[in-house]
Design an enzyme around this catalytic site. Structure first.
Site, PDB file in Angstrom:
ATOM      1  N   GLU A 177       0.831  -1.198   0.000  1.00 40.76           N
ATOM      2  CA  GLU A 177       0.000   0.000   0.000  1.00 40.76           C
ATOM      3  C   GLU A 177       0.866   1.248   0.000  1.00 40.76           C
ATOM      4  OE1 GLU A 177      -4.063  -1.426   2.339  1.00 40.76           O
ATOM      5  OE2 GLU A 177      -2.604  -0.145   3.343  1.00 40.76           O
ATOM      6  N   HIS A 235      -4.810 -33.040  22.355  1.00 33.43           N
ATOM      7  CA  HIS A 235      -5.626 -33.106  21.141  1.00 33.43           C
ATOM      8  C   HIS A 235      -7.070 -32.692  21.422  1.00 33.43           C
ATOM      9  CE1 HIS A 235      -2.727 -34.731  18.347  1.00 33.43           C
ATOM     10  NE2 HIS A 235      -2.360 -35.653  19.229  1.00 33.43           N
ATOM     11  N   HIS A 282      -9.446 -26.071  41.980  1.00 36.56           N
ATOM     12  CA  HIS A 282      -8.123 -25.668  42.486  1.00 36.56           C
ATOM     13  C   HIS A 282      -7.338 -26.879  42.975  1.00 36.56           C
ATOM     14  CE1 HIS A 282      -8.560 -21.375  42.087  1.00 36.56           C
ATOM     15  NE2 HIS A 282      -9.750 -21.398  42.662  1.00 36.56           N
TER      16      HIS A 282
END
Length: 752
Positions: free
Chosen positions: A124, A618, A705
Site C-alpha cells: 500500500e 488433542h 483448584h
C-alpha cells in the site's frame, strides 16, 4: 504539500490516492511460477501445522469460500484443488524478502509520477497528486488534453450507479443545472466537463469535483504503468484526504478504482462501521462505540462538536466531529523507505522459550536477519540506525505480559546486538533465572522481536589534509612492503643455492624425488647428524645449529604439504550438531519401543506416562477449534444484524446440572461468578483466586483448584520418575513401565 499548508481553506483542494495491490503475495508467486495463474491459490506460513496459516488468498480461492483466517487443511475442505504455496523459511522463520523487493519495484513506478509518495506497507502507498491534477487541468484549459471515456475505464463513484452517472450529473450541474440525465449522450457529458474546466474557476465546490474526475484519468495511467512495468495489478481509492481514500480503495476490487466526493460522504458513512475507519480500529474506536452507544460513522453526525469534546478531549472531539463530515487534515508525508527495520517470531503453547541457550540462539538468529537488512539498507539509502528496540512477551502467573525496551545502537555486529538484547531482557525482568537451575528461565517467552530505528544519514566524506597525509603513509607502507618481499625472495634464492651446494658436497646422501602428493616440489633431505665443517663464516657449532634449523623448517613444510593432500588426508567433517539436541527444552533421551506408544491422532511416538496428557492436548485443540468457529459465527451475526432500537432483557431458564460435566461447561461455569452474583444469587469469595462464586458451586470450584495443584505435583513426580527411569536404563536394569503409576486428571475425578 507540507503540513503547514493544510487548513480548512484548502480542505477539498487536495487529491489523495491510496494504491492497494490486489492479493499481492499471490501475484508475486504467480509471477515467479506462471503455472499458478488462474488456479485457486493461497500463500501459507512456514509453520506446517494443519497445513499452515494462510496469509494471502487470490480471488479464485475466495470465490470458493477460502479466507485468510483459515489454515491450509480447512481451505482444502472448501476447495480441494487449491494450490498452497509456502513462504520461504530462513533461520527457522518466514523470509518475506521477495515480497519486500516486489513492493520496492512498484514504489519506484509510483514515484515516477509524483515525489509525494508515502509507503504505508509492503502493498500500500499514499500519493498526493494535487499538482498533477492542476497541471492536467491547465492542459485542458489550453485545449491540449480532452477526457475520453476510455481514460476512466474500471472507475466507480460512491453514491452513483455508474461512473457515467457521476460524469453526467457533474456536467449537468456545471453547464445549465439540468438534471435530465437520460437524454444526454455520454460523449456530450465529457465534452461538457472539458468545456466547463475554465468557466467554473470561481465555483470552488464544482471545480473540486471536477478535480476528482481529472484525478481518475491520472490514476488510471498510474495503474496501467504499474501493470506494464511490474506485471502486478492494483486498485485505488481517490478522495480529498487519506482516510476517505483508504476506505473507498477496497470497495471495488480487483483492478478497479473508486472516487468519493464530499457530497457522497454521507452515503459512504451511513453503514460504515466505526472500527473500519483508519485511526478508529483499535482501542480508541471501541471506547467511542461504548461511550456514545454508536456503531456506524453516520451515527456521529448526531453529536455536536462541544458534545464530542466533552465526551473525550478537545483534540479528539474536534477530530471526530470533522471526520464524521469527511474532513481530515493529515498530510501525505513523502517516505519511500521505512522508519524502522525489524523482525519477530512467536513461540506459542509448548514452543515457548524456557532455556537460556534457546533464548540466546533465537536472539542471534533475529539479530542476523536484522543485520542483513540493515547492511542492505545502508547501501541503498546511505543511513545507519541508532536505536535498538527489544520486544518480548513473557508468561508470568498465567498471564502474557508484553514489554518493549530500547538501547542505543553503535554497531551492526550480530553478536553485540544479541548480547545487548539479552542484557535488556535480563535487567528488565524481576526474576529472570530459575533459582535452582540458572540455565532455565523463570518466565517462558512467547514472543521475541528486534527492530532498529532512529536512522541518520551518513555524513559526506570530507577531503582534508589529514586524510591526504594518511594516504601518503599508506602508500609508503605499501612500497616498503614490496621491498621486503623482494628481499625475502633474494633470501629464498640464497637458501636454495646453499642447499644445492650442500647436496654437491655430500654426493653419497640420498635425496627424495617429488611425490605424487606434492608434484613439482623437490625438497632435499639434510643429514640427521652433519659431520662436515662449515665452509662459510662462523664455527662448526654455528653451522650445526643453523643446519638443524633448516632441517626442522623443511620437515615442517613437508608435513604441511602432506596434510593438505586431498588423496591421503581427506578433510574432516566440521558440521555442528543441531542446536536443539544440546538445549534444555529438547534434552530428552530416546526411549525403547516397549516404553512408548503411537498416538492415533498425530502418529507420533510418545512415552506411556505422557499418553494421557497428550490425549488431553488433542482434545483441547479440538475444543479450541470449536470455540473459534462459534466465535466467528457470533461476530458475523453481530456485524450482519442491524443495531437494536431498544435493549431487550431476556431470561433463560436455568439448566439442570447433569451428572457428567464436560470440560467446556466446567470452565465456563467457573468464569461466570460475577454474572451469577449480579442476578441476585448468594455468592462466596474463593480464598484461592478471590472470585465471587455462587454458594451451590463453591464445592466444584474448590475441586478445580485441588485438581490444578494435583496436576502440578504429578508433573513434578513424572519428571523425577523420568530421571530415575533413565538412570536405571543406563544400568541395564530398567523395570517395565506401568501406565497406572502416573494417573491423569480424568482418573482422579472418576475415582472420586
Amino acid at each position: 504539500m507540507s503540513s503547514s499548508e493544510l487548513n480548512f481553506n484548502n480542505t477539498y483542494e487536495r487529491i489523495v490516492v491510496l494504491v492497494d495491490m490486489d492479493c499481492f503475495y499471490c501475484q508475486v508467486e504467480e509471477k515467479l511460477n506462471p503455472e499458478l495463474r488462474g488456479k485457486p491459490m493461497a500463500v501459507v506460513q512456514y509453520n506446517a501445522w494443519m497445513g499452515g496459516g494462510i496469509i494471502a488468498v487470490n480471488y479464485a480461492a475466495r470465490a470458493r469460500g477460502v479466507t485468510r483466517h483459515m489454515r491450509g487443511d480447512e481451505a482444502r475442505k472448501h476447495c480441494p484443488e487449491i494450490e498452497l504455496v509456502k513462504v520461504p523459511s530462513v533461520r527457522e522463520k518466514a523470509d518475506l524478502t521477495k515480497y519486500r523487493d516486489a513492493g520496492k519495484d512498484v514504489a519506484r513506478v509510483l514515484q515516477s509520477f509524483t515525489p509525494n509518495l508515502e509507503r504505508a506497507s509492503v502493498d500500500e502507498a499514499y500519493l498526493d497528486i494535487s499538482s498533477n491534477v492542476i497541471e492536467r487541468m491547465k492542459e485542458m484549459d489550453r485545449g491540449e488534453y480532452f477526457i475520453e471515456p476510455q481514460d476512466v475505464t474500471n472507475t466507480f463513484a460512491v453514491g452513483h450507479k455508474s461512473f457515467g452517472d457521476f460524469v453526467r450529473s457533474l456536467s449537468a450541474r456545471m453547464s445549465s443545472g439540468s438534471q435530465d440525465e437520460e437524454e444526454v449522450d455520454e460523449m456530450e457529458d465529457f465534452r461538457a466537463a472539458n468545456a466547463s474546466c475554465k468557466s467554473q474557476e470561481k465555483d470552488v465546490k464544482k471545480r473540486n469535483e471536477l478535480k476528482l474526475l481529472v484525478a481518475a484519468t491520472i490514476v488510471n495511467d498510474i495503474r496501467r504503468a504499474v501493470k506494464e512495468e511490474t506485471g502486478y495489478e492494483c486498485s485505488a481509492g481517490i478522495a480529498h484526504n487519506k482516510i476517505l481514500a483508504k476506505l473507498v480503495a477496497g470497495l471495488n476490487k480487483p483492478n478497479k478504482q473508486t472516487i468519493v466526493s464530499i457530497d457522497a460522504v454521507v452515503t459512504l458513512f451511513e453503514d460504515m462501521p466505526i472500527l473500519k475507519v483508519r485511526g478508529l480500529g483499535g482501542k480508541f474506536g471501541e471506547i467511542v462505540c461504548q461511550k456514545l452507544n454508536v456503531k456506524f460513522m453516520g451515527d456521529l453526525l448526531e453529536f455536536t462538536e462541544s458534545e464530542l469534546r466533552k465526551a473525550f478531549n478537545d483534540k479528539d472531539g474536534t477530530w471526530l466531529y470533522y471526520l464524521a463530515r469527511g474532513i481530515d487534515l493529515e498530510p501525505v508525508v513523502p517516505r519511500l523507505i521505512s522508519k524502522s527495520i525489524g523482525c519477530c517470531k512467536k513461540f506459542p503453547g509448548k514452543g515457548a522459550i524456557t532455556g537460556v541457550k534457546t533464548l540466546t540462539h533465537w536472539l542471534k538468529e533475529l539479530a542476523s536477519e536484522v543485520v542483513d537488512r540493515l547492511e542492505k539498507d545502508h547501501v541503498e539509502n546511505n543511513r545507519r540506525g541508532r536505536l535498538l528496540t527489544v520486544s518480548f512477551t513473557q508468561s508470568i502467573g498465567g498471564e502474557d505480559i508484553a514489554s518493549s525496551r530500547s538501547v542505543p545502537l553503535d554497531t551492526y555486529d550480530v553478536q553485540k546486538i544479541a548480547d545487548d538484547a539479552f542484557e535488556v531482557m535480563r535487567k528488565n525482568t524481576d526474576v529472570f533465572y530459575v533459582v535452582e537451575n540458572p540455565s532455565m528461565l523463570q518466565n517462558p517467552i512467547k514472543l521475541l522481536g528486534l527492530s532498529v530505528g532512529k536512522f541518520e544519514k551518513n555524513p559526506a566524506p570530507k577531503k582534508n589534509r589529514i586524510q591526504e597525509m594518511f594516504r601518503m603513509q599508506e602508500t609508503k607502507k605499501k612500497e616498503e612492503k614490496a621491498k621486503e618481499e623482494e628481499k625475502s625472495d633474494d633470501n629464498e634464492g640464497f637458501f636454495e643455492q646453499y642447499l644445492e651446494k650442500g647436496t654437491q658436497e655430500h654426493p653419497n646422501e640420498n635425496t627424495e624425488s617429488p611425490t605424487k602428493d606434492s608434484p613439482g616440489i623437490s625438497l632435499p633431505e639434510t643429514p640427521e647428524k652433519p659431520e662436515q665443517e662449515d665452509t662459510l663464516e662462523g664455527s662448526s657449532k654455528d653451522f650445526n645449529d643453523s643446519d638443524g634449523f633448516l632441517k626442522q623448517f623443511i620437515e615442517k613444510e613437508t608435513e604441511d604439504l602432506l596434510e593438505e593432500s586431498p588423496e591421503k588426508c581427506p578433510p574432516e567433517e566440521t558440521s555442528t550438531p543441531e542446536y536443539k539436541k544440546t538445549y534444555a527444552e529438547f534434552a530428552r533421551p530416546q526411549l525403547p519401543e516397549e516404553f512408548t506408544t503411537i498416538c492415533e491422532m498425530c502418529n507420533k511416538r510418545i512415552s506411556h506416562y505422557e499418553a494421557a496428557s497428550h490425549s488431553d492436548y488433542h482434545f483441547a485443540l479440538q475444543l479450541s477449534q470449536e470455540q473459534r468457529t462459534e466465535f466467528r459465527k457470533e461476530i458475523k451475526e453481530k456485524i450482519a444484524a442491524p443495531p437494536p432500537a431498544k435493549k431487550l432483557k431476556t431470561s433463560k431458564p436455568a439448566a439442570k446440572a447433569s451428572p457428567s460435566v464436560s470440560i467446556k461447561s466446567f470452565f465456563s461455569r467457573t468464569q461466570e461468578p460475577r454474572e451469577a452474583g449480579s442476578a441476585g444469587r448468594a455468592t462466596e469469595k474463593c480464598p484461592e483466586c478471590g472470585k465471587n462464586i455462587p454458594v451451590e458451586e463453591i464445592t466444584e470450584h474448590a475441586d478445580y483448584h485441588i485438581a490444578r495443584r494435583l496436576q502440578m505435583e504429578m508433573n513434578q513426580t513424572n519428571s523425577q520418575a523420568w530421571s530415575q527411569t533413565n538412570q536405571e536404563k543406563t544400568k541395564k536394569s530398567a523395570p517395565k513401565a506401568s501406565s497406572s503409576k502416573f494417573p491423569n486428571i480424568a482418573s482422579y475425578f472418576s475415582s472420586s
